[in-house]
Design a protein around this motif. Structure first.
Motif: not given
Length: 480
Positions: A151-160
């Motif tokens: 889930a952190v990967g999805l969030l960080l991917g969205g931000v970046l």
């Protein structure tokens, strides 16, 4: 030689290893939200887009056992540091890729070095926290990272993706690698397996090719379960894995000592770990597609929409960890998957014009509570009682179960989605409605797999609490 650092140093060691676990886990999902942008910029075909994800988890899962043995024999800290350097270089290569082939190769190289890095980290954790309450806390923290990393990967991917570029979904790893190398140099203590250590070459070849063939066969299932390619690669994979088991039963220094997996409790934990991996990697991907494609969320908002599950896990895990000595791991292993299944069934009722807070959020809360119940005892059960000589191999098996489960789950769920969406589209409904029917089918299939995990726990996670959950300063009893 065994790692036995002072108490304060041990917690710094945990921080370094937890960062490693985060990097390895989130990299399976961080590019998911960025894929549409990367596909457009690099001109990727749909097949190449799929392999950006598959290349990482496939190489990672197929080579983890070898990585675990290298860590055992060569030195766990040394393997950790080399894995970190290689992972950082592969990430930089991917972030600078100019075409689809370069990006897929970079993702495969990330998987290669992650296969060295991940088992070294978990083995270091195992020998650093040998038993007692600190071990339970350390594995709970590691479990939180493993469970929330996707889930952190999805969030960080969205931000970046939204504020910089999809390339930073890979380049950001360089920052994590630098921090991990500094921490590793200061806080990690070298340890390795003693005695005569030889590499199992034929075991390595058969398990890597077997797992690769199996995962590739499942990836072809979208063409049809009855196609000659699907059947051929699945049959080849099963045959090679059977040969691997035969080899492991006869060689003096096996890649995977069968005693690691044949004990009922550990074997059950590995199977359940694979199921959890399939849901985390497979099901969350289609939830993300629903957010962006059907509900029209931006990459950032889609990433934030997944945070609810992560927050629930972060809140629930410390509470359940404190209760673990009283209730024992078996109850959590049975009830946790059932709650997760209930959350997935709830998600299956999504509609094209539905409200996130009504149709999605309650399901994510249930899913988060259920997964938290699994994360608290799962890795501890998979490694309790493993001899120090086998720590790397057992750690690799834990990670391999997650990655291979995720690879197979992603392939199977893709085939289920495609069939359901195609049938719905043929009935004349709108395109978004057909997509939603496909996602719903994936959630139902995921729920069934979680129910299967609960049944596995009923029959396989058995034993005295002192065996399943060693306490005090005594070494954990050998279960196998």
């Amino acid at each position: 030689m065994s790692a036995n650092p002072p108490t304060n140093r041990r917690w710094w060691t945990l921080a370094v290893l937890a960062l490693t676990q985060l990097v390895v886990v989130l990299d399976a999902t961080i590019v998911t939200i960025a894929l549409p942008q990367a596909q457009q910029e690099l001109g990727l075909s749909d097949l190449e887009r799929q392999w950006v994800i598959t290349a990482y988890v496939l190489v990672f899962g197929a080579l983890l056992l070898l990585g675990g043995r290298i860590a055992d024999y060569w030195g766990r800290k040394r393997a950790f540091m080399v894995g970190m350097i290689g992972f950082g270089l592969a990430s930089a290569f991917g972030g600078l890729a100019q075409n689809g082939t370069e990006l897929i190769v970079a993702r495969g190289l990330q998987g290669l070095f992650a296969a060295l890095l991940a088992p070294a980290a978990l083995a270091l954790l195992t020998v650093t926290f040998a038993s007692g309450r600190d071990r339970n806390t350390a594995f709970a923290v590691f479990g939180i990272i493993g469970g929330t990393g996707a889930a952190v990967g999805l969030l960080l991917g969205g931000v970046l993706t939204e504020f910089t570029s999809w390339r930073w979904c890979l380049l950001v790893n360089v920052i994590f690698v630098i921090l991990g190398m500094i921490g590793g140099a200061f806080f990690l203590t070298e340890s390795k397996a003693e005695g005569d250590n030889r590499y199992d070459v034929w075991g390595t070849i058969t398990v890597a090719l077997g797992l690769g063939s199996l995962v590739y066969g499942f990836s072809l299932a979208e063409e049809g379960w009855g196609s000659i390619n699907t059947i051929g690669f699945l049959a080849l994979g099963v045959g090679l894995l059977a040969l691997f088991v035969l080899i492991e039963s006869r060689v003096a220094q096996p890649l995977l000592p069968l005693r690691v997996i044949l004990h009922r409790v550990r074997g059950g934990a590995f199977l359940i770990q694979a199921i959890v991996g399939s849901v985390l990697i497979g099901a969350t991907l289609y939830l993300t597609f629903h957010f962006q494609i059907v509900l029209g969320m931006t990459p950032l908002v889609a990433g934030l929409a997944n945070v609810a599950m992560t927050v629930v896990i972060l809140v629930a895990v410390p509470i359940l960890t404190k209760q673990l000595p009283a209730i024992g791991p078996r109850l959590l292993m049975i009830v946790g998957p059932l709650l997760a299944a209930a959350g997935l069934v709830y998600l299956s009722f999504i509609t094209p014009g539905g409200n996130y807070f009504v149709e999605v959020l309650p399901g994510l809360v249930l899913l988060g509570i259920g997964l938290a119940g699994l994360f608290v005892p799962l890795q501890n059960l998979a490694l309790t009682g493993v001899a120090p000589h086998d720590a790397g191999a057992a750690s690799a098996t834990v990670n391999a179960a997650t990655q291979i489960g995720g690879s197979i789950g992603l392939s199977v769920f893709t085939a289920i989605y495609a069939q359901a969406a195609e049938e719905s589209a043929a009935s004349g409904i709108s395109q978004f409605a057909a997509f939603t029917d496909g996602y719903s089918a994936v959630f139902i299939a995921s729920a069934i797999t979680m129910i299967a995990a609960s049944l596995l726990a009923v029959f396989l996670i058995r034993g005295k609490k002192s065996e399943l959950l060693p306490q005090g300063d005594q070494a954990a009893p050998h279960l196998g």
